[in-house]
Motif scaffolding. Structure first.
Motif, PDB file in Angstrom:
ATOM      1  N   LYS A   2      -4.734   0.007  -3.345  1.00  0.00           N
ATOM      2  CA  LYS A   2      -3.307   0.968  -4.301  1.00  0.00           C
ATOM      3  C   LYS A   2      -2.021   1.480  -3.262  1.00  0.00           C
ATOM      4  N   ASP A   3      -2.368   2.086  -1.877  1.00  0.00           N
ATOM      5  CA  ASP A   3      -1.469   2.490  -1.145  1.00  0.00           C
ATOM      6  C   ASP A   3      -0.362   1.470  -0.432  1.00  0.00           C
ATOM      7  N   THR A   4      -1.198   0.545  -0.469  1.00  0.00           N
ATOM      8  CA  THR A   4      -0.383  -0.721   0.206  1.00  0.00           C
ATOM      9  C   THR A   4      -0.088  -1.735  -0.859  1.00  0.00           C
ATOM     10  N   TYR A   6       1.928   0.497  -3.240  1.00  0.00           N
ATOM     11  CA  TYR A   6       2.695   1.050  -3.725  1.00  0.00           C
ATOM     12  C   TYR A   6       3.952   0.217  -2.727  1.00  0.00           C
ATOM     13  N   GLU A   7       3.645   0.617  -0.801  1.00  0.00           N
ATOM     14  CA  GLU A   7       4.021   0.924  -0.089  1.00  0.00           C
ATOM     15  C   GLU A   7       4.864  -0.502   0.138  1.00  0.00           C
ATOM     16  N   GLN A   8       4.222  -1.269  -0.072  1.00  0.00           N
ATOM     17  CA  GLN A   8       4.999  -3.090   0.158  1.00  0.00           C
ATOM     18  C   GLN A   8       5.506  -2.862  -1.447  1.00  0.00           C
ATOM     19  N   LYS A  10       6.150  -1.183  -3.810  1.00  0.00           N
ATOM     20  CA  LYS A  10       6.115  -0.103  -5.423  1.00  0.00           C
ATOM     21  C   LYS A  10       5.516  -0.792  -6.931  1.00  0.00           C
ATOM     22  N   LYS A  12       2.567   0.593  -9.233  1.00  0.00           N
ATOM     23  CA  LYS A  12       1.436   0.799  -9.124  1.00  0.00           C
ATOM     24  C   LYS A  12       0.035   0.270 -10.069  1.00  0.00           C
ATOM     25  N   THR A  69       8.133  -8.317  -0.215  1.00  0.00           N
ATOM     26  CA  THR A  69       7.668  -7.054   0.035  1.00  0.00           C
ATOM     27  C   THR A  69       9.025  -6.340  -0.327  1.00  0.00           C
TER      28      THR A  69
END
Length: 337
Positions: A2-4, A6-8, A10, A12, A69
């Motif tokens: 999930k973090d990747t 959103y970080e890479q 945007k 969810k 990304t």
């Protein structure tokens, strides 16, 4: 993950699903497919993205879009694996075209791609690639002969390889003769193809397409690999499916004499043998090694069937070989019953 995501990207994750056999997420009712990058280089990915963007612009609403990304790369790392994110088009209606018909339309669009392709270009390179593959395997085979086979797979490989050298040389000579004897037609221009096209390459209901295995090549690459897959799929050899597929393809794009000869040259090339041997030695999994052993045993057991398939293929799909001046392979004709 999930973090990747959103970080890479945007993105969810509303929920986790499977698509095309890969992990995927749904976000705001759109499917994003997480496809392993495998051996595709970044430069190849950029070319593939140009092709897929072009096909989407040309009106193919069933082509997946490669998502960059946030820093402009076309892949990222999730769970220690390099992956590509593909946005799947929102198109739930069943496609009423047949697979052959849709592939011909796809190839027709791809022929108009106006830019130069370098990294994923395969047009005119079959001879070089086949010779290179044969030379590499022959060196490997000689080493196995020198060392003496260590198990049943190696014994079968050592014994069978000289036969497949002959078949490969036949395919290369047939290709060379075709390029010397026959003038290409408009249909023989390079187009967007697949590394290995089978009936499962696209979504079976909507014909949605993932671009990650695309190459730029002659249309008969896809036709030959579809036929090869059908032939190896089961004992019935799926001949009815092949005939229907080719007829539907030719309703949109009739094949030229050059195309038929190129298609036959590719079928002569024993790709299934090369991939079996390479697959065995490239895996560390004992289970996968066993699968390749069974595959090789079946291949050798059915070699006479394969010769009969090659000898009768053109006539079985309704090609008038004399009218199109398509030469036969003499040693196959001797065994033709």
């Amino acid at each position: 993950m999930k973090d990747t995501l959103y970080e890479q990207y945007k993105l969810k994750m509303d929920r986790f699903v499977k698509a095309f056999g890969y992990d995927a997420i749904i976000y705001r009712n759109i499917i994003y497919c997480i496809v392993p990058r495998q051996h595709v280089e970044q430069e190849e990915l950029y070319e593939i993205k140009h092709l897929s963007d072009y096909m989407i612009q040309k009106g193919d609403i069933r082509v997946g879009c490669i998502l960059p990304t946030t820093d402009g790369n076309l892949s990222t790392t999730i769970h220690d694996e390099e992956v590509v994110m593909i946005r799947i088009p929102v198109y739930s209606h069943r496609n009423t075209n047949t697979l052959g018909n849709e592939l011909a339309r796809f190839h027709n669009r791809g022929r108009s791609f106006p830019y130069r392709v370098n990294k994923i270009n395969r047009i005119g390179q079959w001879k070089f690639l086949w010779e290179k593959r044969l030379d590499q395997m022959e060196l490997f085979w000689k080493e196995k002969v020198r060392q003496h086979p260590q198990n049943r797979f190696e014994t079968l490989f050592v014994e069978a390889f000289p036969y497949y050298i002959g078949l490969t040389e036949n395919a290369i000579q047939y290709l060379v003769d075709t390029e010397m004897d026959v003038a290409p037609s408009a249909i023989d221009s390079a187009t967007i193809c697949h590394h290995r096209f089978t009936e499962t390459s696209w979504d079976k209901d909507t014909f949605t397409k993932l671009p990650t295995d695309w190459v730029f090549d002659h249309c008969t690459r896809d036709l030959a690999e579809f036929i090869r897959d059908q032939y190896t799929r089961d004992e019935s050899r799926q001949n009815g499916n092949v005939i229907h597929f080719l007829k539907e393809y030719e309703r949109v794009s009739p094949l030229s004499p050059f195309s038929w000869r190129l298609l036959y040259a590719r079928l002569l090339f024993p790709l299934h043998f090369f991939e079996c041997i390479e697959g065995y030695y490239m895996t560390e999994s004992e289970n996968k090694k066993e699968i390749q052993l069974q595959r090789l045993e079946s291949m050798l057991q059915h070699s006479s069937d394969h010769e009969r398939f090659l000898a009768t293929f053109l006539s079985s799909v309704g090609v008038n070989e004399k009218r199109l001046t398509i030469p036969n392979i003499s040693w196959l004709q001797i065994k033709k019953v």
